[in-house]
Structure formats: C-alpha cells, structure tokens
Write a protein that holds these residues in place. Sequence first.
Motif, PDB file in Angstrom:
ATOM      1  N   LEU A  64      -2.577   3.623  -3.467  1.00 60.00           N
ATOM      2  CA  LEU A  64      -2.188   2.577  -4.415  1.00 60.00           C
ATOM      3  C   LEU A  64      -2.133   1.231  -3.704  1.00 60.00           C
ATOM      4  CD1 LEU A  64       0.768   4.375  -6.290  1.00 60.00           C
ATOM      5  CD2 LEU A  64      -1.666   4.372  -6.865  1.00 60.00           C
ATOM      6  N   LEU A  65      -2.725   0.228  -4.337  1.00 55.68           N
ATOM      7  CA  LEU A  65      -2.661  -1.152  -3.858  1.00 55.68           C
ATOM      8  C   LEU A  65      -1.892  -1.957  -4.888  1.00 55.68           C
ATOM      9  CD1 LEU A  65      -3.427  -3.655  -2.188  1.00 55.68           C
ATOM     10  CD2 LEU A  65      -5.616  -3.688  -3.411  1.00 55.68           C
ATOM     11  N   ASP A  66      -0.713  -2.419  -4.510  1.00 60.77           N
ATOM     12  CA  ASP A  66       0.162  -3.144  -5.452  1.00 60.77           C
ATOM     13  C   ASP A  66       0.353  -2.346  -6.737  1.00 60.77           C
ATOM     14  OD1 ASP A  66       0.292  -5.206  -3.616  1.00 60.77           O
ATOM     15  OD2 ASP A  66      -1.354  -6.333  -4.534  1.00 60.77           O
ATOM     16  N   GLY A  67       0.442  -1.034  -6.592  1.00 56.49           N
ATOM     17  CA  GLY A  67       0.667  -0.165  -7.741  1.00 56.49           C
ATOM     18  C   GLY A  67      -0.581   0.283  -8.466  1.00 56.49           C
ATOM     19  N   HIS A  68      -1.757  -0.241  -8.080  1.00 57.07           N
ATOM     20  CA  HIS A  68      -3.029   0.131  -8.726  1.00 57.07           C
ATOM     21  C   HIS A  68      -3.748   1.198  -7.898  1.00 57.07           C
ATOM     22  CE1 HIS A  68      -2.641  -3.431 -11.304  1.00 57.07           C
ATOM     23  NE2 HIS A  68      -2.384  -4.139 -10.201  1.00 57.07           N
ATOM     24  N   ASP A  69      -4.192   2.244  -8.571  1.00 52.42           N
ATOM     25  CA  ASP A  69      -5.011   3.249  -7.897  1.00 52.42           C
ATOM     26  C   ASP A  69      -6.322   2.583  -7.467  1.00 52.42           C
ATOM     27  OD1 ASP A  69      -6.621   5.366  -7.103  1.00 52.42           O
ATOM     28  OD2 ASP A  69      -5.928   6.699  -8.687  1.00 52.42           O
ATOM     29  N   MET A  70      -6.642   2.633  -6.192  1.00 53.44           N
ATOM     30  CA  MET A  70      -7.815   1.916  -5.675  1.00 53.44           C
ATOM     31  C   MET A  70      -9.134   2.447  -6.240  1.00 53.44           C
ATOM     32  SD  MET A  70      -6.896   0.938  -1.705  1.00 53.44           S
ATOM     33  CE  MET A  70      -8.467   0.108  -1.510  1.00 53.44           C
ATOM     34  N   PHE A  92       0.839  -1.204   0.000  1.00 54.19           N
ATOM     35  CA  PHE A  92       0.000   0.000   0.000  1.00 54.19           C
ATOM     36  C   PHE A  92       0.869   1.247   0.000  1.00 54.19           C
ATOM     37  CE2 PHE A  92      -2.857  -3.189   1.585  1.00 54.19           C
ATOM     38  CZ  PHE A  92      -4.118  -2.802   1.149  1.00 54.19           C
ATOM     39  N   THR A  93       0.401   2.226  -0.783  1.00 53.03           N
ATOM     40  CA  THR A  93       1.054   3.535  -0.788  1.00 53.03           C
ATOM     41  C   THR A  93      -0.008   4.616  -0.666  1.00 53.03           C
ATOM     42  OG1 THR A  93       2.798   2.695  -2.253  1.00 53.03           O
ATOM     43  CG2 THR A  93       2.603   5.091  -2.033  1.00 53.03           C
ATOM     44  N   LEU A  94       0.080   5.403   0.395  1.00 48.29           N
ATOM     45  CA  LEU A  94      -0.820   6.538   0.568  1.00 48.29           C
ATOM     46  C   LEU A  94      -0.068   7.791   0.158  1.00 48.29           C
ATOM     47  CD1 LEU A  94      -1.897   4.267   2.568  1.00 48.29           C
ATOM     48  CD2 LEU A  94      -2.983   6.135   3.831  1.00 48.29           C
ATOM     49  N   GLN A  95      -0.533   8.459  -0.894  1.00 47.87           N
ATOM     50  CA  GLN A  95       0.155   9.633  -1.444  1.00 47.87           C
ATOM     51  C   GLN A  95      -0.639  10.902  -1.189  1.00 47.87           C
ATOM     52  OE1 GLN A  95       0.734   8.717  -5.610  1.00 47.87           O
ATOM     53  NE2 GLN A  95       2.424   7.302  -5.210  1.00 47.87           N
ATOM     54  N   HIS A  96      -0.186  11.710  -0.234  1.00 52.33           N
ATOM     55  CA  HIS A  96      -0.781  13.019   0.067  1.00 52.33           C
ATOM     56  C   HIS A  96      -2.312  12.914   0.210  1.00 52.33           C
ATOM     57  CE1 HIS A  96       3.148  14.638  -0.846  1.00 52.33           C
ATOM     58  NE2 HIS A  96       3.115  14.027  -2.021  1.00 52.33           N
ATOM     59  N   VAL A  97      -2.737  11.962   1.030  1.00 51.10           N
ATOM     60  CA  VAL A  97      -4.176  11.678   1.173  1.00 51.10           C
ATOM     61  C   VAL A  97      -4.817  12.648   2.175  1.00 51.10           C
ATOM     62  CG1 VAL A  97      -5.869  10.001   2.017  1.00 51.10           C
ATOM     63  CG2 VAL A  97      -3.981   9.260   0.539  1.00 51.10           C
TER      64      VAL A  97
END
Length: 588
Positions: free
Chosen positions: A409-415, A350-355
């Motif tokens: 991002l979940l495994d590189g996919h925008d959720m 998981f990647t949280l980008q400026h959420v």
Amino acid sequence: MKESLVQQIYNKNQKNPFKVLVGLYKGNYLRLFYSSVFFTIKHIPSWVMPIAIANVINAATKQSENGIRTIYLNAIILFILVLQNIVTNYYHTKLHSYAIRIVESGLRASLIKKLQELSIPYQKEMQSGRLQSKIMRDVEAVQTLSSQVFVSGLNILINLLVALGITLYYSPTVFLFFLLTVPISALIIVAFRKKIKTSNSEFRREMEKTSAHVIEMIELVPIARAHALEKQEERRLNHRFQQILIKGFHLDIIQSFFGSVSWASFQLFQIICLVFTGVLAYRGSITPGEVVMYQTYFTTVVNSVSSMITLIPTIAKGMESVESIGEILMAGEVENHENKPKLKQVNGNFTLQHVSYHYPGGNNNILHNLTLEVRQGETIAFVGESGSGKSTILNLIIGFIQPTEGKILLDGHDMTSIDLRSFRNHLAVVPQTTILFSGSIRQNITYGMPSVKEEELERVLKAANLLDVIQKLPDGVDTSIGEHGDKLSGGQRQRVSIARALIRNPKVIILDEATSALDSHSEKKIQAALNVLCQGRTTFIVAHRLSTIRNADKIAVIENGRCVEFGTYNELMSKKGQFYELNQLQLV
C-alpha cells in the motif's frame, strides 16, 4: 504512423504477417494509388517500344509510300513518351517513398514505446543485442520488403498484364503459348518457398544471438584485456560468426539454386518462343516485325515471372522480420496503466502486508511473508548478504515487479490498482550500477527536466560533491562524458547519478548502494548531504557498508527473503544478533 495504430494492427492480424504488412499502410492507400498511376504512365515507353519497332521493321521491309512517314511518326511518339518518364517517375517516387518511410518510422517508434511498457523482468530476459537487431535490422528488412513488393510487384503485374493483353489482341495463338510459363513458375515457387522461409528464419535468429554477443564483447573489452582473455573472446565470437557463415551459406545456396533453376527454365522457353514465332512468320501467319514484337513481349513475360521468383527470398526475409517485430509488439508482459487512477500527490507512507515473491515460472520464493510499515519521511535501510532479497524489495517498492502474494500500500492505495507513472513522478532512484548516457553532465543530471534553473543545478552539484569535478573539465557542466559516462571515474559517475536524483526534489528516494563506488573522503561528504536532503522524504536504502546507515530511522535485516531483525541502529547493536555480527565482520 501512430504507435497505437501499429499495435492494433498486430493485435488484429497477429497470425497473418501479410495482413499486418498491408494494415501498416492504413492512411497511405490513396498516396500509394496515385503513385501506382504515375508508375503506370512512366512505363508506357517500354510497352509501346516493341510495337514501334515492329512498325518500323515492317515499314522498312515493305518499302511502301508511307514508310518514311511511319518511321518518323513512331520515333516522335517514342520521343515524347520517353521525356514524360522524368516527371512521372519523380511523383511516383515521392509518393511511394514517403508512405514507406512513414511506416518505417512508425514501426521503430512502436517498438521503442513497447519497450518502455514491457515489464522489467521480461526485458532482463531479452538480450539488448536482440532488441537492437529487431529495431534496426528487422525494421529495415520490412522497409525493403515494402519497397520491393510495391515497386517490383507493381512493375511485374503491369508488365505481365500489358504484354499478355497486347499479345492476345494481335495473336491468340501466341498468347496461349505465353500462358504455358505460368504453371512452370508456380511449380518452382511451391518447390522452394518452404525451404527459403525455414532457412531465413534460422539465419535471422542466429544474427540476433550474434548481435547480442557482440554488444557483450564490446562492454567486456576492459575486463578481457585486464585478464589477458582476448584470445578467448575472439574464439567465442568467431564461433558465433562461424554459425552465421554456415546458416548464411546454406541460405545463399538455396536462393542461388532457386534463381538459377528459374532462369534456365525461362531462357529455354524464350528459345522455344523464338522458334515458334519464326515458324509462324515463315508460313506467313505473322510479319517479320511481329516476330521481334512477340519475342520482346515474351522477354517481358519471362523477366516479369523471373523477377517474381527472385522476389520470393526478399518476401520471405521481410515476412520473417514482420513476425520478429511482432514478438516484441505482441508480448503480454506489460505494465498496464489503462483506466487506473493517477495519484495527485504522494506522501510516502508504505505498508507491506505479507508480501512474497517468486520469479515468473519459478516455484521457490525469493521473499517470504514480508510485513513492514514505513511512515512518511522515514529512512529505512535494508541490510544482509548478497542475494538475500534486498534489491527485490526495492523493485517491488518502485513497482517494477508485483508481489505474488500479499500487497503493498502506498498512502493507503494498493500499488497494483494505481497508475504507477503518477507515483514515479515523485520518485528518485540511484541504482547500484550507474546508468548514464552519452551526453553532457548537465543533460544527464537534468534528464526529463529541461527547465532547471542554474541556481538549482549549482545547489545540487554542490550537494553531490561534483563542483570540484566540474571545475577541472574543459567545458564545465556541459562537458560530454562519453558512452555510458566512460570519461568519468566510477565515483564521479555515481555522484552524477546522485545529483540526478536530488534535482527531482522527490517525495520518495531509493538508494541502492548509492555510495558504494565512492572513496572514503567523497563518501563522507555525500553522506552528510544525503542526510540533510533525505529529511522529510521517505527513503529506502540498501547498503553493505553498515556505517553509512547509522542515522537510518529503522534497519531491516534480510536473510533468505525474510526480515529476521528490525529496529534502530542502537537497538540492533544492543541485541547482538544478526546485525551485530555483520557489523563486527566489517570492523575486522
């Protein structure tokens, strides 16, 4: 009726409840047509009866050679027509009832399907009592409307056409007199229609509100009794019942006055008809038997128009319910999975980008510019004061809500671009408030997984520290746990919820205060099991007891929607910052 078809009908005719009602019967039109044919045939005796009575009276008064023959012949015809009613009524009922029940079932299925699609924030805004009222009460009102419109409406229409048609055939003069009732009925309907519709709408909304309050009261009975607040709850509900009384009484008065005005009007016309046909017979224009026949047919006309007027409140109530159901089916706040790619596998990166996030219609952010990187198999714990935004982060990770700014991002996919259902197949959630249904322990644990092996179930029961509980129950794992699991203690319910999560063998685990309801002894056992079972799986934990997250790979301290500290347990303790202070408070 398929749920998708119901949705399409509402989308196409959302501003016209009558078109919606007609559209709901798509696919059943032929069945209703044949039902109408049988309905018409079964009612032939009531139309032939006045003619036969007139023939018998005329034959008896004239005393002609063929009088006895005429009397017997009319009696035989009526005898045959009456008997056929039994068969034709069976087929009429069978056809129309099946069509109506299909629509009733389809509406409820559509509402349930829609509720499963609606966004979580929207559902939190809608009280469960109101939703229950729409699913049960409003659908029942639509079913009643359908039955009344079809059966009563068809009866009214055919009776009017036959009575007026036969009257026109025998005497155009009497027919013109009959037609005078039409403008009177139209004026009465126009005068009352708007008032009845408004009153029905107010009564329906009041019923929905009260239904919601009743459900709340039932759930709060233990709390109310524990604090000696029974009288206060009674006053609160009695106030709602008083509002229903006022609205219902107002509706009853309008409908009663509406009915009495229409009834009195047509009874007066019936008296005038009797005088009119009596004068014609006295002058020799018609026979005495025809006086009875016309009086009978005019009674049919009066009853038909009166029934039509009486039907107006039912129609108004039903149309109001059609619109009420549409409030749910037309709601736009849905999770849209259409044409979005499904994930074949989930690793758990998981990647949280400026959420950032704020509630719909709100201006103040609950989360501010949150940036976080979580790798596959890591355990991340969120700590902080109540209301800091921890549960909101979990809802974003599950996909219940979407960021108002930034992306996840979940495994590189925008959720926001994937079918979230394919992700949730690899997800297990243990919420802060345990949610169980009134089945057995086995059914609650294996919910959505009917083919679980006994060995796997036993392993999970052991891991969740449930074996000792199971052994004490009369039917073991198949013991019914009551509504919401009320037969179990808080800690036992939480352990069932944990077992439900573990049996799914998920790639991602969400633990929202998963051990909060457990005693210290059970907490230690379950914590040890969780530490083993969470290995290799990405795990997100919200915890107030900081001792339970000592082994987390990373800890994020959330304050007012911002991540103010991030690191391992030892790193954060050595910094002696926010986390250290929270930990010290719990040690005091």
